[in-house]
Design an enzyme around this catalytic site. Structure first.
Site: not given
Length: 487
Positions: A81, A159, A183
């Site tokens: 990520k 996220s 997230s």
């Protein structure tokens, strides 16, 4: 050795543990695993937009060099990520246009990235996220929307939406994520994969941070199997020099908890979001009912749990002040690192609104907010001292959202803040308490979209969560469920 030793479609759906075993037995080489993953990413990413920074040539070189560490995941491709988990020399944009436009590069590996490398993982790219990881959908202005592989008109959550979409679609078996308010768990729910938020400080945020966003940030991965989730935690857990604190060590490796008998647990459930009077969406309620029945059939003691401490307003009342201050700090820290002043207008509207508001938050207000969260957390954590082993809830209050509903320019910033607050209702509480929580893909709604359920254990009890999660995985397997758009 050639990929023909294992059919490409079959290879795409093997978990990381199985792929590593192929390398260990000499069936496939790291190069073959990496090339197969690159082919899948290139084939799928045009539609999904999960990977924003390909690292193909570096991955090929690392896989071919013959110097990969002999760790438990030697040669297995993974994705990172694009925030916090820096990989040396690679772009690190955090979803920000300001960093993208300046092609900001990481100077060194984060400690977590170094541990991934030591385990033998090969980084094939970096994944999309909302700007500064602040939304429950992955639609940053910097990189565009990531699409849910189950329905390309839906959000994969946020996220860690890019990572979840990549794992769910079969690009790679495992991808890094982080969890400040849900997230990892929220996109795991939206994309039908496994997402564990470990205990606070189970993994390090070094070398740059001791805490990030106060004490609510947790690092781990998204996977398709409980055994991968456990085994990756084994190679990443533990304190690094200078960490302000660390979680208590496990009694044995987490991979040994997979398949272990959890015993007859006391499991409470609720489906009304904390502080709300109406239950979650009917599909999310159905997911909890389905899981409660399954748990009861496995011999657990399952009953409704009011968990009234979750409804105390103190956490929600402190949230606006704390998150506004966090965004103001984000803007200031990036101004310092870039050597030029960034303004709220350099951020997306919601984040700019929060940063502007946060500039007026005093140190006393910040500390008062933290104290309010800590006192609130004591009340919630006390539930696990009063006869509860596990709390079962929906992961999200709604099925995956249509793309555009919470896009950065879709609504007034204050309305977007309210939408995000609604989305994190079931997950943020356990970032505040620091307890481990996992989202499991045990249900699909009336429209066929995945609906995750969240299981929460006492502080430090990932072992119990893994035992229970693996029991559920065995009783109601999900490995044969494939999204409509996938490898």
């Amino acid at each position: 050795m050639t990929e023909s030793s294992v059919p490409g479609e079959e290879l795409a759906w093997l978990d990381a543990t199985a792929q590593a075993d192929l390398v260990r037995r000499g069936v496939l080489s790291p190069t073959e695993l990496v090339e197969a993953a690159i082919e899948r990413i290139e084939r799928l990413n045009g539609k999904l937009n999960a990977v924003i920074t390909p690292l193909y040539e570096k991955a090929r070189a690392e896989a071919a060099a013959g110097t990969l560490p002999d760790g438990p995941f030697r040669g297995v491709p993974m994705l990172l990520k694009d925030i916090l988990c820096d990989s040396a020399g690679d772009p690190a944009y955090g979803g920000m246009r300001a960093l993208r436009d300046r092609d900001w590069r990481a100077a060194e590996d984060s400690t977590l990235a170094a541990r991934f490398r030591s385990a033998g993982f090969v980084f094939c790219g970096r994944t999309n996220l909302p700007e500064l990881a602040t939304s429950v959908t992955t639609e940053p202005l910097a990189h565009g929307a990531t699409r849910n592989p189950w329905d390309l008109t839906r959000s994969p959550g946020g996220s860690s939406g890019g990572s979840a979409a990549a794992v769910a679609s079969g690009m790679v078996p495992v991808a890094h994520g982080n969890d400040m308010a849900g997230s990892i768990r929220m996109p795991a729910s939206a994309c039908g994969v496994v997402g564990l938020k470990p205990t606070r400080a189970r993994t390090t945020l070094g070398p740059r941070y001791g805490e990030y966003w106060g004490a609510v940030t947790h690092e781990h991965v998204l996977t398709r199997s409980v055994r991968d989730t456990a085994a990756v935690l084994d190679v990443t857990a533990g304190m690094a020099a200078g960490d302000p604190y660390t979680a208590p060590p496990p009694a044995r490796p987490y991979r040994e908890e997979v398949g272990a008998d959890p015993g007859a647990l006391r499991i409470g459930f609720r489906w009304t979001p904390p502080g709300a009077t109406e239950p979650a969406h009917q599909d999310c309620v159905a997911a909890v009912e389905h899981t409660a029945r399954l748990l009861e059939s496995l011999g657990h003691h399952v009953a409704p749990a009011p968990a009234a401490a979750l409804d105390s307003p103190a956490m929600a009342e402190a949230l606006p002040t704390l998150f506004a201050a966090i965004l103001a700090w984000e803007l200031d820290q990036w101004s310092q690192r870039l050597g030029e002043r960034l303004e709220p207008a350099d951020l997306e509207p919601m984040n700019g609104f929060l940063a502007e508001t946060g500039r007026s938050v005093t140190a006393s207000q910040w500390l008062s907010g933290i104290q309010a969260w800590q006192q609130w957390a004591r009340g919630v954590a006390g539930l696990w001292e009063d006869g509860l082993d596990i709390l079962l809830t929906p992961t999200l209050p709604n099925p995956p959202l249509p793309l555009g509903e919470l896009a950065p320019d879709a609504k007034d910033p204050a309305e977007l803040v309210a939408g995000v607050a609604q989305g994190i209702a079931f997950t943020l509480p356990f970032n505040v308490t620091g307890q481990p929580a996992v989202s499991l893909p045990l249900y699909h709604g009336s429209d066929g979209l995945p609906i995750g359920v969240q299981l929460v254990a006492a502080y430090g009890r990932e072992d119990l969560l893994i035992r229970l999660a693996s029991q559920l995985e065995q009783a109601a397997p999900w490995s044969d469920r494939r999204p409509a758009f996938s490898a």
